[in-house]
Design an enzyme around this catalytic site. Structure first.
Site, PDB file in Angstrom:
ATOM      1  N   TYR A  12       0.864  -1.111  -0.129  1.00  0.00           N
ATOM      2  CA  TYR A  12       0.028  -0.046   0.054  1.00  0.00           C
ATOM      3  C   TYR A  12       0.772   1.389   0.056  1.00  0.00           C
ATOM      4  CZ  TYR A  12      -3.199   3.673   1.770  1.00  0.00           C
ATOM      5  OH  TYR A  12      -3.835   4.549   2.253  1.00  0.00           O
ATOM      6  N   ASP A  72       9.994  -7.187  -3.406  1.00  0.00           N
ATOM      7  CA  ASP A  72       8.868  -7.795  -2.776  1.00  0.00           C
ATOM      8  C   ASP A  72       8.381  -9.100  -2.709  1.00  0.00           C
ATOM      9  OD1 ASP A  72       5.917  -7.530  -1.845  1.00  0.00           O
ATOM     10  OD2 ASP A  72       6.105  -5.693  -1.663  1.00  0.00           O
ATOM     11  N   ALA A 117       9.283  -3.382   3.762  1.00  0.00           N
ATOM     12  CA  ALA A 117       8.872  -4.926   3.637  1.00  0.00           C
ATOM     13  C   ALA A 117       8.559  -5.199   5.204  1.00  0.00           C
ATOM     14  CB  ALA A 117       9.686  -5.613   2.944  1.00  0.00           C
ATOM     15  N   GLY A 118       7.378  -6.012   5.572  1.00  0.00           N
ATOM     16  CA  GLY A 118       7.034  -6.441   6.867  1.00  0.00           C
ATOM     17  C   GLY A 118       5.607  -6.616   7.059  1.00  0.00           C
ATOM     18  N   LYS A 139       2.060  -6.441   9.210  1.00  0.00           N
ATOM     19  CA  LYS A 139       1.655  -5.222   9.943  1.00  0.00           C
ATOM     20  C   LYS A 139       0.426  -5.443  10.593  1.00  0.00           C
ATOM     21  CE  LYS A 139      -1.081  -3.377   6.196  1.00  0.00           C
ATOM     22  NZ  LYS A 139      -1.614  -2.203   5.411  1.00  0.00           N
ATOM     23  N   SER A 165       6.399   3.583  13.345  1.00  0.00           N
ATOM     24  CA  SER A 165       4.967   3.573  13.796  1.00  0.00           C
ATOM     25  C   SER A 165       4.780   4.603  14.951  1.00  0.00           C
ATOM     26  CB  SER A 165       4.279   2.495  13.967  1.00  0.00           C
ATOM     27  OG  SER A 165       2.819   2.692  14.483  1.00  0.00           O
ATOM     28  N   TYR A 218       4.083  -6.769  17.066  1.00  0.00           N
ATOM     29  CA  TYR A 218       4.207  -6.000  15.901  1.00  0.00           C
ATOM     30  C   TYR A 218       4.818  -4.601  16.256  1.00  0.00           C
ATOM     31  CZ  TYR A 218       3.218  -2.095  12.601  1.00  0.00           C
ATOM     32  OH  TYR A 218       3.106  -1.174  11.778  1.00  0.00           O
ATOM     33  N   LYS A 243       8.700  -2.703  15.431  1.00  0.00           N
ATOM     34  CA  LYS A 243       9.211  -1.641  15.284  1.00  0.00           C
ATOM     35  C   LYS A 243      10.021  -0.950  16.096  1.00  0.00           C
ATOM     36  CE  LYS A 243       6.726  -1.773  11.425  1.00  0.00           C
ATOM     37  NZ  LYS A 243       7.431  -1.798  10.122  1.00  0.00           N
ATOM     38  N   PHE A 279       1.464   8.026  11.505  1.00  0.00           N
ATOM     39  CA  PHE A 279       0.374   8.314  12.321  1.00  0.00           C
ATOM     40  C   PHE A 279      -0.562   7.221  11.386  1.00  0.00           C
ATOM     41  CE2 PHE A 279       1.145  10.310  16.187  1.00  0.00           C
ATOM     42  CZ  PHE A 279       2.413  10.484  15.943  1.00  0.00           C
ATOM     43  N   GLU A 281      -9.457  -4.370  22.436  1.00  0.00           N
ATOM     44  CA  GLU A 281      -8.409  -4.750  23.208  1.00  0.00           C
ATOM     45  C   GLU A 281      -7.096  -3.871  22.591  1.00  0.00           C
ATOM     46  OE1 GLU A 281      -7.549  -8.553  24.637  1.00  0.00           O
ATOM     47  OE2 GLU A 281      -5.821  -7.964  25.501  1.00  0.00           O
TER      48      GLU A 281
HETATM   49  P1  NAD Z   1       1.599  -3.744   3.029  1.00  0.00           P
HETATM   50  O1  NAD Z   1       1.409  -4.766   3.612  1.00  0.00           O
HETATM   51  O2  NAD Z   1       0.544  -2.977   2.141  1.00  0.00           O
HETATM   52  O3  NAD Z   1       3.081  -3.524   2.472  1.00  0.00           O
HETATM   53  C1  NAD Z   1       4.079  -4.493   2.773  1.00  0.00           C
HETATM   54  C2  NAD Z   1       5.029  -5.237   1.560  1.00  0.00           C
HETATM   55  O4  NAD Z   1       5.876  -5.903   2.140  1.00  0.00           O
HETATM   56  C3  NAD Z   1       3.813  -5.987   1.101  1.00  0.00           C
HETATM   57  O5  NAD Z   1       3.749  -5.535  -0.524  1.00  0.00           O
HETATM   58  C4  NAD Z   1       4.343  -7.484   1.211  1.00  0.00           C
HETATM   59  O6  NAD Z   1       4.306  -8.360   0.310  1.00  0.00           O
HETATM   60  C5  NAD Z   1       5.990  -6.878   1.566  1.00  0.00           C
HETATM   61  N1  NAD Z   1       6.521  -7.966   2.282  1.00  0.00           N
HETATM   62  C6  NAD Z   1       6.155  -8.619   3.367  1.00  0.00           C
HETATM   63  N2  NAD Z   1       6.937  -9.506   4.037  1.00  0.00           N
HETATM   64  C7  NAD Z   1       8.171  -9.484   2.939  1.00  0.00           C
HETATM   65  C8  NAD Z   1       9.316  -9.921   3.249  1.00  0.00           C
HETATM   66  N3  NAD Z   1       9.728 -10.718   3.887  1.00  0.00           N
HETATM   67  N4  NAD Z   1      10.244  -9.820   1.943  1.00  0.00           N
HETATM   68  C9  NAD Z   1       9.885  -8.988   1.019  1.00  0.00           C
HETATM   69  N5  NAD Z   1       8.639  -8.369   1.044  1.00  0.00           N
HETATM   70  C10 NAD Z   1       7.790  -8.660   1.961  1.00  0.00           C
HETATM   71  O7  NAD Z   1       1.718  -2.692   4.324  1.00  0.00           O
HETATM   72  P2  NAD Z   1       1.821  -0.943   4.264  1.00  0.00           P
HETATM   73  O8  NAD Z   1       0.550  -0.469   4.903  1.00  0.00           O
HETATM   74  O9  NAD Z   1       2.190  -0.581   3.080  1.00  0.00           O
HETATM   75  O10 NAD Z   1       3.033  -0.772   5.209  1.00  0.00           O
HETATM   76  C11 NAD Z   1       4.368  -0.460   4.825  1.00  0.00           C
HETATM   77  C12 NAD Z   1       5.314  -0.516   6.178  1.00  0.00           C
HETATM   78  O11 NAD Z   1       4.708   0.738   6.735  1.00  0.00           O
HETATM   79  C13 NAD Z   1       5.303  -1.868   6.989  1.00  0.00           C
HETATM   80  O12 NAD Z   1       6.578  -1.731   7.221  1.00  0.00           O
HETATM   81  C14 NAD Z   1       4.119  -1.173   8.207  1.00  0.00           C
HETATM   82  O13 NAD Z   1       4.468  -2.160   9.328  1.00  0.00           O
HETATM   83  C15 NAD Z   1       4.818   0.254   8.189  1.00  0.00           C
HETATM   84  N6  NAD Z   1       3.415   0.984   8.763  1.00  0.00           N
HETATM   85  C16 NAD Z   1       2.413   0.905   8.362  1.00  0.00           C
HETATM   86  C17 NAD Z   1       1.260   1.542   8.919  1.00  0.00           C
HETATM   87  C18 NAD Z   1      -0.033   1.638   8.121  1.00  0.00           C
HETATM   88  O14 NAD Z   1      -1.244   2.135   8.956  1.00  0.00           O
HETATM   89  N7  NAD Z   1      -0.349   0.966   6.979  1.00  0.00           N
HETATM   90  C19 NAD Z   1       1.510   2.518   9.736  1.00  0.00           C
HETATM   91  C20 NAD Z   1       2.718   2.494  10.466  1.00  0.00           C
HETATM   92  C21 NAD Z   1       3.646   1.648  10.011  1.00  0.00           C
HETATM   93  C1  UD1 Z   2      -3.652   0.300  14.522  1.00  0.00           C
HETATM   94  C2  UD1 Z   2      -2.743  -0.686  15.325  1.00  0.00           C
HETATM   95  C3  UD1 Z   2      -1.687   0.245  15.256  1.00  0.00           C
HETATM   96  C4  UD1 Z   2      -0.910   0.312  13.718  1.00  0.00           C
HETATM   97  C5  UD1 Z   2      -1.971   0.870  12.839  1.00  0.00           C
HETATM   98  C6  UD1 Z   2      -1.812   0.719  11.252  1.00  0.00           C
HETATM   99  C7  UD1 Z   2      -4.334  -1.503  16.893  1.00  0.00           C
HETATM  100  C8  UD1 Z   2      -4.709  -1.593  18.624  1.00  0.00           C
HETATM  101  N1  UD1 Z   2      -3.376  -0.512  16.569  1.00  0.00           N
HETATM  102  O1  UD1 Z   2      -3.814   1.591  14.687  1.00  0.00           O
HETATM  103  O2  UD1 Z   2      -0.589  -0.494  16.089  1.00  0.00           O
HETATM  104  O3  UD1 Z   2       0.301   0.813  13.758  1.00  0.00           O
HETATM  105  O4  UD1 Z   2      -3.459   0.197  13.087  1.00  0.00           O
HETATM  106  O5  UD1 Z   2      -1.809  -0.510  10.914  1.00  0.00           O
HETATM  107  O6  UD1 Z   2      -4.465  -2.641  16.218  1.00  0.00           O
HETATM  108  N2  UD1 Z   2     -12.155   1.027  14.540  1.00  0.00           N
HETATM  109  C9  UD1 Z   2     -13.603   0.696  14.754  1.00  0.00           C
HETATM  110  N3  UD1 Z   2     -14.102  -0.241  13.822  1.00  0.00           N
HETATM  111  C10 UD1 Z   2     -13.100  -0.789  12.858  1.00  0.00           C
HETATM  112  C11 UD1 Z   2     -11.772  -0.435  12.891  1.00  0.00           C
HETATM  113  C12 UD1 Z   2     -11.231   0.221  13.880  1.00  0.00           C
HETATM  114  O7  UD1 Z   2     -14.103   1.434  15.287  1.00  0.00           O
HETATM  115  O8  UD1 Z   2     -13.598  -1.567  12.245  1.00  0.00           O
HETATM  116  C13 UD1 Z   2     -11.544   2.123  15.234  1.00  0.00           C
HETATM  117  C14 UD1 Z   2     -10.474   1.748  16.277  1.00  0.00           C
HETATM  118  O9  UD1 Z   2     -11.127   1.372  17.549  1.00  0.00           O
HETATM  119  C15 UD1 Z   2      -9.707   3.000  16.341  1.00  0.00           C
HETATM  120  C16 UD1 Z   2      -9.888   3.847  15.125  1.00  0.00           C
HETATM  121  O10 UD1 Z   2     -10.874   3.205  14.276  1.00  0.00           O
HETATM  122  O11 UD1 Z   2     -10.271   3.585  17.436  1.00  0.00           O
HETATM  123  C17 UD1 Z   2      -8.560   3.715  14.038  1.00  0.00           C
HETATM  124  O12 UD1 Z   2      -8.368   1.940  14.088  1.00  0.00           O
HETATM  125  P1  UD1 Z   2      -7.281   1.519  13.218  1.00  0.00           P
HETATM  126  O13 UD1 Z   2      -7.464   2.094  11.866  1.00  0.00           O
HETATM  127  O14 UD1 Z   2      -7.255   0.012  13.381  1.00  0.00           O
HETATM  128  O15 UD1 Z   2      -5.954   2.166  13.627  1.00  0.00           O
HETATM  129  P2  UD1 Z   2      -5.231   2.332  14.991  1.00  0.00           P
HETATM  130  O16 UD1 Z   2      -5.913   1.827  16.136  1.00  0.00           O
HETATM  131  O17 UD1 Z   2      -4.795   3.733  15.275  1.00  0.00           O
END
Ligand code: NAD
Ligand code: UD1
Length: 339
Positions: free
Chosen positions: A11, A31, A81-82, A84, A124, A149, A153, A178, A292
């Site tokens: 994403y 990837d 890559a990771g 999540k 994160s 998770y 990080k 965020f 939770e």
């Molecule tokens: P995503 O899952 O869409 O993207 C992660 C990509 O990494 C995927 O394309 C997956 O195929 C690849 N991948 C996973 N394991 C791998 C491996 N071992 N080797 C090579 N590729 C691998 O997630 P995203 O939302 O795009 O998140 C990207 C990064 O940002 C992640 O590290 C995630 O933890 C971090 N992050 C995301 C959020 C969020 O809300 N989306 C918030 C904070 C941090």
């Molecule tokens: C969550 C993760 C956080 C991670 C982030 C991005 C948890 C506790 N935290 O953050 O570690 O970095 O995603 O991947 O999982 N909500 C609803 N209904 C839903 C989904 C969410 O009410 O179906 C609410 C949640 O309670 C929260 C808000 O929406 O209050 C945002 O939720 P979410 O998008 O999951 O993000 P975070 O909880 O901030």
């Protein structure tokens, strides 16, 4: 300049690849496609009219990394890559530490062996921990983490800080995201979660498009204005721009920590109402028990990125929601039909 983007088919990665290509970087994506899509990168090429080198493989595969660094003159690595999913990480800690922690370790070893010392890491806001006062600011210490998770990080941040302390050639950006939402304005790429979405925005979008019946709002008795949790949602295109901006901080060695957020908190109910107003789609919901591990409210102090990188989130909530909806409407089943 060539940038290796691990996880670039996911994403945030795919949106960042668009912005990197637009400003003239060459991009190599590594990837494993465990949660990413080849189709996303085809669409990135359509959007930008530029080509992306794609290598399907695992970031833990050291021989593969060595070959990549030998073949391409890579200047810096953006490491997305990771795994999540917070809940899944509680059930499968070994998988999460292996991919997120061990994967980062192997990557850094390969980088050092190849003489590449510039890395941007996807961290994160979760690393501040549940007890930090808001807004979160980079000078605060990292807090306790309540799931593997979040711990992974925090550990990778520590690993990169230790590396930088031991060898001043390292230049490390720790970007603390965020809550990224939204999609590219073309509606061609966006968030495509597998199975039931864990996060709020994709769940709202899937209810609106008719894939799910209703949204569960997790708790309405928090100490916030309307009782629902408050988060700092930022547009994924702004987040992508933040990565491009952070590459400039690599002119200086050392560790550079930046919050990437808007600095504004928005409640769950406000997200639903604004989505409905902007898109004209209704989002049926019911109030459900708290989830939770949720914290009532947090948002970023985003001042440091503005001062030091000249980056700030430019796209507002309505644009985030409109762009999410365009992507979801155009691709009701995500990339699935062409995977
Ligand atoms: P995503 O899952 O869409 O993207 C992660 C990509 O990494 C995927 O394309 C997956 O195929 C690849 N991948 C996973 N394991 C791998 C491996 N071992 N080797 C090579 N590729 C691998 O997630 P995203 O939302 O795009 O998140 C990207 C990064 O940002 C992640 O590290 C995630 O933890 C971090 N992050 C995301 C959020 C969020 O809300 N989306 C918030 C904070 C941090
Ligand atoms: C969550 C993760 C956080 C991670 C982030 C991005 C948890 C506790 N935290 O953050 O570690 O970095 O995603 O991947 O999982 N909500 C609803 N209904 C839903 C989904 C969410 O009410 O179906 C609410 C949640 O309670 C929260 C808000 O929406 O209050 C945002 O939720 P979410 O998008 O999951 O993000 P975070 O909880 O901030």
């Amino acid at each position: 300049m060539s940038i290796l983007v691990t996880g670039g088919a996911g994403y945030i990665g795919s949106h960042t690849v668009v912005q990197l290509l637009e400003v003239g970087y060459d991009v190599i994506v590594l990837d494993s496609l465990v949660n990413g899509s080849r189709e996303a990168l085809h669409r990135v090429e359509t959007i930008t009219s530029k080509s992306v080198r794609f290598v399907e493989g695992d970031v833990r595969d050291r021989p593969l990394l060595d070959r990549l660094f030998a073949e391409y003159a890579i200047d810096a690595v953006i490491h997305f890559a990771g795994l999540k999913a917070v809940g899944e990480s509680v059930e499968q800690p070994l998988a999460y530490y292996d991919t997120n922690m061990h994967g980062s370790l192997v990557l850094c070893q390969a980088m050092a062996a190849a003489g590449v010392y510039k890395i941007v890491f996807s961290s994160s806001a979760t690393v501040y921990g549940p007890d930090a006062p808001v807004p979160y600011i980079e000078t605060m210490p990292r807090g306790s983490t309540s799931n593997p998770y979040g711990s992974s990080k925090s550990m990778v941040e520590q690993l990169l800080m230790d590396l930088s302390r031991a060898d001043e050639r390292w230049s490390v950006s720790l970007l603390r995201y965020f809550n990224p939402i939204g999609a590219h304005p073309s509606g061609q790429i966006g968030e495509d979660p597998q199975g039931i979405p864990n996060n709020l925005m994709p769940f709202i979008a899937q209810v609106a498009v008719g894939r799910r019946l209703e949204l569960s709002v997790f708790g309405d008795d928090y100490s916030t204005e309307d009782g629902t949790c408050v988060r700092d949602y930022l547009h994924v295109m702004d987040l992508a721009d933040g990565h491009v901006a952070s590459l400039s901080s690599h002119r200086q060695p050392g560790v550079h920590i930046f919050n990437l957020g808007t600095g504004q908190g928005v409640s769950v109910l406000k997200m639903i109402k604004t989505f409905e107003q902007v898109t004209g789609q209704s989002v049926p919901y019911r109030i459900a028990p708290r989830r939770e591990g949720d914290i009532d409210a947090f948002w970023a102090d985003a001042g440091k990125a503005k001062r030091e990188l000249g980056w700030w989130a430019k796209r507002g909530l309505e644009e985030m929601l409109r762009d999410t909806w365009r992507w979801q409407k155009n691709n009701p089943h995500g990339y699935l039909s062409v995977k």
